[in-house]
Design an enzyme around this catalytic site. Sequence first.
Site, short mmCIF file in Angstrom:
data_model
loop_
_atom_site.label_atom_id
_atom_site.label_comp_id
_atom_site.label_asym_id
_atom_site.label_seq_id
_atom_site.Cartn_x
_atom_site.Cartn_y
_atom_site.Cartn_z
N SER A 36 7.93 -8.29 21.57
CA SER A 36 7.71 -8.52 20.31
C SER A 36 7.41 -10.20 20.25
O SER A 36 7.88 -10.77 20.88
CB SER A 36 8.80 -8.49 19.46
N TYR A 66 17.68 -9.60 18.23
CA TYR A 66 16.52 -9.14 18.41
C TYR A 66 15.51 -10.05 19.38
O TYR A 66 14.77 -9.77 20.27
CB TYR A 66 15.90 -8.61 17.23
N LYS A 76 14.36 -9.37 22.91
CA LYS A 76 12.72 -9.13 23.19
C LYS A 76 12.36 -10.24 24.53
O LYS A 76 11.49 -10.25 25.00
CB LYS A 76 11.89 -9.08 21.98
N1 LIG Z 1 6.82 -2.34 14.43
C1 LIG Z 1 6.46 -3.58 14.58
O1 LIG Z 1 6.10 -4.34 13.76
C2 LIG Z 1 7.04 -4.01 16.00
C3 LIG Z 1 6.64 -5.33 16.25
C4 LIG Z 1 7.38 -5.74 17.55
C5 LIG Z 1 7.64 -4.88 18.64
N2 LIG Z 1 8.07 -3.65 18.09
C6 LIG Z 1 8.94 -2.90 18.83
O2 LIG Z 1 8.02 -1.84 19.15
C7 LIG Z 1 8.88 -0.46 19.46
C8 LIG Z 1 8.88 0.68 18.65
O3 LIG Z 1 8.99 0.31 17.34
P1 LIG Z 1 8.41 1.03 16.13
O4 LIG Z 1 7.93 -0.02 15.15
O5 LIG Z 1 7.58 2.01 16.66
O6 LIG Z 1 9.67 1.65 15.26
P2 LIG Z 1 10.01 3.24 14.81
O7 LIG Z 1 11.31 3.02 14.35
O8 LIG Z 1 8.74 3.70 14.09
O9 LIG Z 1 10.05 4.13 16.36
C9 LIG Z 1 11.13 3.72 17.18
C10 LIG Z 1 11.76 4.89 17.84
O10 LIG Z 1 12.43 4.72 18.81
C11 LIG Z 1 13.62 5.64 18.59
N3 LIG Z 1 15.01 4.89 19.24
C12 LIG Z 1 15.59 3.92 18.53
N4 LIG Z 1 16.65 3.69 19.22
C13 LIG Z 1 16.79 4.49 20.23
C14 LIG Z 1 17.63 4.70 21.13
N5 LIG Z 1 18.91 4.13 21.50
N6 LIG Z 1 17.22 5.58 22.08
C15 LIG Z 1 15.99 6.45 22.14
N7 LIG Z 1 15.31 6.39 20.99
C16 LIG Z 1 15.64 5.26 20.03
C17 LIG Z 1 13.72 5.74 17.08
O11 LIG Z 1 14.66 6.99 16.98
C18 LIG Z 1 12.21 5.82 16.67
O12 LIG Z 1 11.83 7.30 16.58
C19 LIG Z 1 10.23 -1.21 19.35
O13 LIG Z 1 10.87 -1.66 20.79
C20 LIG Z 1 10.16 -2.26 18.78
O14 LIG Z 1 11.39 -3.23 18.89
C21 LIG Z 1 7.78 -3.14 16.71
#
Ligand SMILES: NC(=O)c1ccc[n+]([C@@H]2O[C@H](COP(=O)([O-])OP(=O)(O)OC[C@H]3O[C@@H](n4cnc5c(N)ncnc54)[C@H](O)[C@@H]3O)[C@@H](O)[C@H]2O)c1
Length: 276
Positions: free
Chosen positions: A153, A166, A170
Amino acid sequence: MGTLDGKVAIVSGSGRGIGREIALKLAGEGARVVVNDLDDDPAKETLAAIEAAGGQAVSCVGSVTGDGFAERFVQTAVDEFGGLDIIVNNAGYTWDSVIQKMTDEQWDAILDVHLKAPFRILRAAQPVISAAVKRAKDAGEPVPCRKVVNISSMAGTGGNAGQANYSSGKAGVLGLTKALSKEWGRYNVTVNAVAFGLIKTRLTEAPAGTGGTIDVQGKEIKVGVNPNLLAAMEQMVPLGRGGTPAEAAGAVYLFCIPESDYVSGQTLVCGGGFNI
Ligand SMILES: NC(=O)c1ccc[n+]([C@@H]2O[C@H](COP(=O)([O-])OP(=O)(O)OC[C@H]3O[C@@H](n4cnc5c(N)ncnc54)[C@H](O)[C@@H]3O)[C@@H](O)[C@H]2O)c1
C-alpha cells in the site's frame, strides 16, 4: 488461448474487492485458481463467477493467520491442480487508531495478516517450488518462471497517519519481497509487490462514523474513509478518481505475465499517478 494457460495460482482474500478481481483476471487468462477468503459465502461467489466465465477454480476457506493454513493453501493447489506457479498475497484489512489508542491486539492482528501470513505462505510454498525445479532440471526441461506478487500500500511506501500498524505491515512486506527476490532467483521465481493508492472497495468506501464496519472473525472493525476526505483524496490523484478493483488487478497481472519474467524485487505503485 490465455496468457496464463497451464498455470496454477493461489490468491488470498479473493472473496471480495481487489482479490476477487485478481482471481477472475488470472482465471480469465487460463490459470487454475485456488480462491481463499476468511468468509465462506464470498469465496463461493468468486468461485461461481470464475466457473460461470468458463474458468477453473477451487476454494480454500479460512484465515490466512490460522495455524496450518499456509500449508493447507499450498497443498490445495498441488492436490487439485498439480503444482503452483503464481502466489498472490492479498488478504487483509485495516484497523486504524492513532498510536496512543492502538492496542497490542490491534498491532498484532494487522502485522499477522499483512506480514506474518505472507511469510508463512511463502515458507510453505518453498518445498513445492524447489521440488518442481529439481524435477524439471533432472528431466532436462527448462525451469518455468514462477511469480509471487505481494500486495502492499502507499501507506507502506509513504506511511499514513492513524495507521502505524498497517503502514508497518505494508512496509514490512516490501522487505519480505526484496529478500525473497534474492533468495528465490535460483528457482526462477520473480517476487514483486504492488502498492495501491486509493482503490474503491469496502475498505475505503464504507463511511466511517456512520457504522461502516466489517466483521473479522466475530469482531466488528470500523473501516472506510469519511466521504468528504474521500472526495478530497480523489482530487489529489492526478487521474482524478480512485481506482476500481479491476484496475488494481490489472497491475498485479503485469507481474504474472511472461513479459515481466526478468523483473524482480520491485514495487509497482498503482495509485492513479499519486506519489508519496
Ligand atoms: N482498497 C484500497 O484502497 C487498498 C489500498 C492499498 C492496499 N490495499 C490492500 O489490498 C488488499 C485487498 O483489500 P481490498 O481493498 O480489496 O479489501 P476488501 O475488504 O474488499 O477485500 C479483502 C478480502 O480479504 C479477506 N480477508 C481479510 N482478512 C483475511 C484473513 N485473515 N484471511 C483470509 N481472508 C481475509 C476479506 O474477507 C475480504 O474478502 C489488502 O491487502 C489491502 O490492505 C487496499
